[in-house]
Design a protein around this motif. Structure first.
Motif, short mmCIF file in Angstrom:
data_model
loop_
_atom_site.label_atom_id
_atom_site.label_comp_id
_atom_site.label_asym_id
_atom_site.label_seq_id
_atom_site.Cartn_x
_atom_site.Cartn_y
_atom_site.Cartn_z
N LEU A 87 -18.66 6.75 74.22
CA LEU A 87 -17.78 7.81 74.32
C LEU A 87 -17.53 7.75 75.84
CD1 LEU A 87 -19.69 10.34 71.84
CD2 LEU A 87 -17.38 9.20 71.69
N HIS A 88 -16.27 8.25 76.36
CA HIS A 88 -16.05 8.16 77.55
C HIS A 88 -16.26 9.40 78.36
CE1 HIS A 88 -12.53 10.82 76.50
NE2 HIS A 88 -12.27 9.90 75.60
N GLY A 89 -16.08 9.53 79.49
CA GLY A 89 -16.20 11.00 80.44
C GLY A 89 -15.01 11.41 80.36
N SER A 90 -14.88 12.72 81.12
CA SER A 90 -13.72 13.72 81.31
C SER A 90 -12.56 12.80 82.05
CB SER A 90 -14.12 15.01 82.06
OG SER A 90 -14.55 14.59 83.30
N GLY A 91 -12.81 11.61 82.75
CA GLY A 91 -11.56 11.17 82.92
C GLY A 91 -10.93 10.03 82.08
N GLY A 92 -11.53 10.00 80.77
CA GLY A 92 -10.89 9.12 79.96
C GLY A 92 -11.73 7.76 79.84
N VAL A 93 -11.14 6.95 79.10
CA VAL A 93 -11.84 5.55 78.85
C VAL A 93 -11.33 4.84 80.25
CG1 VAL A 93 -11.30 3.26 77.71
CG2 VAL A 93 -11.59 5.34 76.45
N LEU A 94 -12.32 4.00 80.79
CA LEU A 94 -12.29 3.17 82.22
C LEU A 94 -12.32 1.89 81.64
CD1 LEU A 94 -14.31 5.12 84.63
CD2 LEU A 94 -11.88 5.63 83.90
N ASP A 95 -11.41 1.09 82.22
CA ASP A 95 -11.64 -0.44 82.01
C ASP A 95 -12.95 -0.89 82.67
OD1 ASP A 95 -10.36 -3.15 81.16
OD2 ASP A 95 -10.85 -3.54 83.22
N ALA A 96 -13.28 -0.39 84.08
CA ALA A 96 -14.32 -1.05 84.49
C ALA A 96 -15.67 -0.43 83.64
CB ALA A 96 -14.72 -0.50 85.73
N ARG A 97 -15.65 0.57 82.71
CA ARG A 97 -16.85 1.18 82.22
C ARG A 97 -16.73 0.84 80.74
NH1 ARG A 97 -17.67 7.34 83.18
NH2 ARG A 97 -16.01 7.36 81.66
N GLU A 98 -16.18 1.72 79.92
CA GLU A 98 -16.39 1.44 78.55
C GLU A 98 -15.76 -0.03 77.92
OE1 GLU A 98 -16.31 5.86 79.29
OE2 GLU A 98 -14.89 4.20 79.77
N LEU A 99 -14.71 -0.27 78.23
CA LEU A 99 -14.18 -1.67 78.01
C LEU A 99 -14.87 -2.70 78.55
CD1 LEU A 99 -10.28 -0.50 78.29
CD2 LEU A 99 -11.61 -0.47 76.16
N THR A 100 -15.34 -2.76 79.66
CA THR A 100 -16.00 -4.05 80.03
C THR A 100 -17.32 -3.93 79.41
OG1 THR A 100 -15.28 -4.04 82.50
CG2 THR A 100 -17.30 -4.71 82.03
N TYR A 101 -18.06 -2.85 79.14
CA TYR A 101 -19.15 -2.82 78.13
C TYR A 101 -18.81 -3.50 76.96
CZ TYR A 101 -21.82 -0.05 81.81
OH TYR A 101 -22.52 0.68 82.94
N GLY A 102 -17.80 -2.90 76.53
CA GLY A 102 -17.55 -3.34 75.03
C GLY A 102 -17.33 -4.83 74.95
N ARG A 103 -16.70 -5.46 75.82
CA ARG A 103 -16.47 -7.12 76.04
C ARG A 103 -17.78 -7.61 76.02
NH1 ARG A 103 -12.43 -5.58 79.99
NH2 ARG A 103 -10.59 -5.03 79.04
N GLN A 104 -18.78 -6.99 77.12
CA GLN A 104 -20.10 -7.69 77.32
C GLN A 104 -20.99 -7.62 75.99
OE1 GLN A 104 -20.94 -5.23 80.68
NE2 GLN A 104 -21.05 -7.13 81.93
N LEU A 105 -20.91 -6.67 75.34
CA LEU A 105 -21.53 -6.40 74.21
C LEU A 105 -21.27 -7.20 72.91
CD1 LEU A 105 -21.93 -2.40 74.22
CD2 LEU A 105 -23.95 -3.78 74.37
N ALA A 106 -20.00 -7.34 72.94
CA ALA A 106 -19.21 -8.31 71.79
C ALA A 106 -19.75 -9.92 72.25
CB ALA A 106 -17.72 -7.96 71.58
N ALA A 107 -19.76 -10.10 73.22
CA ALA A 107 -20.14 -11.58 73.90
C ALA A 107 -21.61 -11.73 73.32
CB ALA A 107 -19.89 -11.68 75.29
N MET A 108 -22.37 -10.77 73.31
CA MET A 108 -23.96 -10.98 73.22
C MET A 108 -24.28 -10.59 71.62
SD MET A 108 -25.70 -8.80 76.39
CE MET A 108 -24.71 -7.30 76.22
N GLY A 109 -22.99 -10.61 70.83
CA GLY A 109 -23.19 -10.31 69.38
C GLY A 109 -23.46 -9.23 68.82
N ILE A 110 -23.22 -8.13 69.46
CA ILE A 110 -23.04 -6.75 69.22
C ILE A 110 -21.73 -6.09 69.32
CG2 ILE A 110 -24.19 -4.55 69.85
CD1 ILE A 110 -26.35 -6.08 71.57
N GLY A 111 -21.39 -5.55 67.86
CA GLY A 111 -20.17 -4.91 68.01
C GLY A 111 -20.03 -3.75 68.63
N ALA A 112 -18.93 -3.49 69.46
CA ALA A 112 -18.56 -2.45 70.26
C ALA A 112 -17.43 -1.48 69.92
CB ALA A 112 -18.60 -2.78 71.59
#
Length: 347
Positions: A87-112
């Motif tokens: 869940l993002h902050g008041s500025g909305g979804v950030l590529d450097a934050r939520e989307l980057t974490y999402g890619r990293q988690l998926a790479a580790m075998g964890i759905g995001a």
């Protein structure tokens, strides 16, 4: 964001070592986010309750939660993967934050599943200030539980091992979502039965709301903030952590020396933005109505919310700044937390 099938296949192939893990373990050093992994745009049926009392209410308008889904590498119906809802902050979804974490988690075998609470409600507000007034933390909770229901229906996901991770505004929602009364009502609205989030992470979420009914779902909680973050009141945050413990959750608090707000965001900083919330204090009563501390004025609609915030928000801003060294440490902390959560016995 469109789903690029070839790019995703390439990205998954690039992280094949992680796909071999039957039960993914988050390593101490996180993998680089595969840049070609764009994620899949998904629409999930949700609703727009203004305050927790409205969750599941008959007059609550429907909404379509907007989710970017990063499939877990190597997951199959025979080898189910855990997942994280972000869940993002008041500025909305950030590529450097939520989307980057999402890619990293998926790479580790964890759905995001990255939820864009604002994108689902552009008819309510588009400007920064109006979004804060019109689009509430409870709407984020509704989208989070709607996404949990969507994940539960996916054959490759273990719905008993799904964590909720929020940032700032979203961190407040992550804490709200651990409250038993709120969770029960949200789970009932989305047909989740006994399924709840297995863990809750709150990064630099202002500790301005407490609960008359302290009972939690029992899921563990990780709260992290920087001691240079003027938006955070450590006395209040430690009191909130104690309240969550009293309600039944194991809570770990982590404070990073010198870290500002949003150490994992876009801005190198530090730069001063926003407004302080030191004068704000809210409480969720036993009927799940949000009230001001002291005089007990209820928050019922955008007008009362705007009034309540106008009376307590300060004129000064707070410092925000990216810090990659702190991010590496917080990655380790989240990794340890997720490893513990995902290893817990089910049921």
């Amino acid at each position: 964001m469109p789903f690029r099938l070839r790019a995703s296949i390439f990205a998954l192939a690039a992280v094949a070592p992680f796909a071999a893990l039957a039960s993914p373990t988050v390593p101490e050093r996180w993998p680089d986010a595969p840049p070609a992994m764009a994620g899949q745009a998904v629409t999930v049926p949700s609703s727009s309750p203004f305050v927790p009392r409205d969750l599941g209410g008959p007059q609550v308008p429907d909404a379509q939660a907007q989710v970017t889904w990063f499939p877990p590498a190597g997951a199959t119906p025979g080898r189910k993967a855990p997942a994280v809802v972000l869940l993002h902050g008041s500025g909305g979804v950030l590529d450097a934050r939520e989307l980057t974490y999402g890619r990293q988690l998926a790479a580790m075998g964890i759905g995001a599943a990255v939820v864009d609470v604002f994108a689902a409600r552009r008819d309510l507000a588009t400007s920064f200030v109006d979004r804060i007034i019109e689009i509430t933390e409870t709407m984020a909770i509704a989208d989070a539980y709607a996404t949990l229901a969507w994940l539960k229906a996916r054959p490759e996901i273990d719905a008993d091992r799904v964590a909720l991770w929020g940032f700032s505004y979203g961190a407040m929602s992550s804490i709200f979502a651990a409250n038993a009364g709120i969770a029960d009502r949200a789970a009932g609205r989305f047909g989740l039965g006994p399924t709840r989030f297995a863990g809750h992470v709150a990064f630099y979420g202002p500790c301005i709301t407490t609960f008359d009914d302290e009972r939690t779902t029992g899921a563990p909680v990780l709260m992290a903030w920087g001691d240079g973050d003027e938006l955070m009141n450590p006395v209040r945050c430690n009191a909130l952590a104690d309240e969550l413990r009293a309600g039944g959750s194991a809570v770990r608090t982590v404070v990073y020396p010198g870290a500002y707000h949003q150490w994992d965001g876009n801005w190198a900083g530090p730069r001063r933005i926003g407004r302080l919330l030191d004068g704000c204090g809210f409480r969720v009563d036993n009927d799940l109505v949000v009230r001001t501390d002291g005089i007990g004025v209820p928050m019922t609609n955008p007008f009362t919310r705007k009034l309540m915030l106008a009376l307590c928000v300060g004129s000064e801003g707070y410092l925000m700044g990216r810090d990659d060294a702190v991010r590496e440490r917080s990655n380790q902390e989240v990794g340890n937390f997720l490893n513990s959560v995902f290893a817990r016995p089910r049921g």
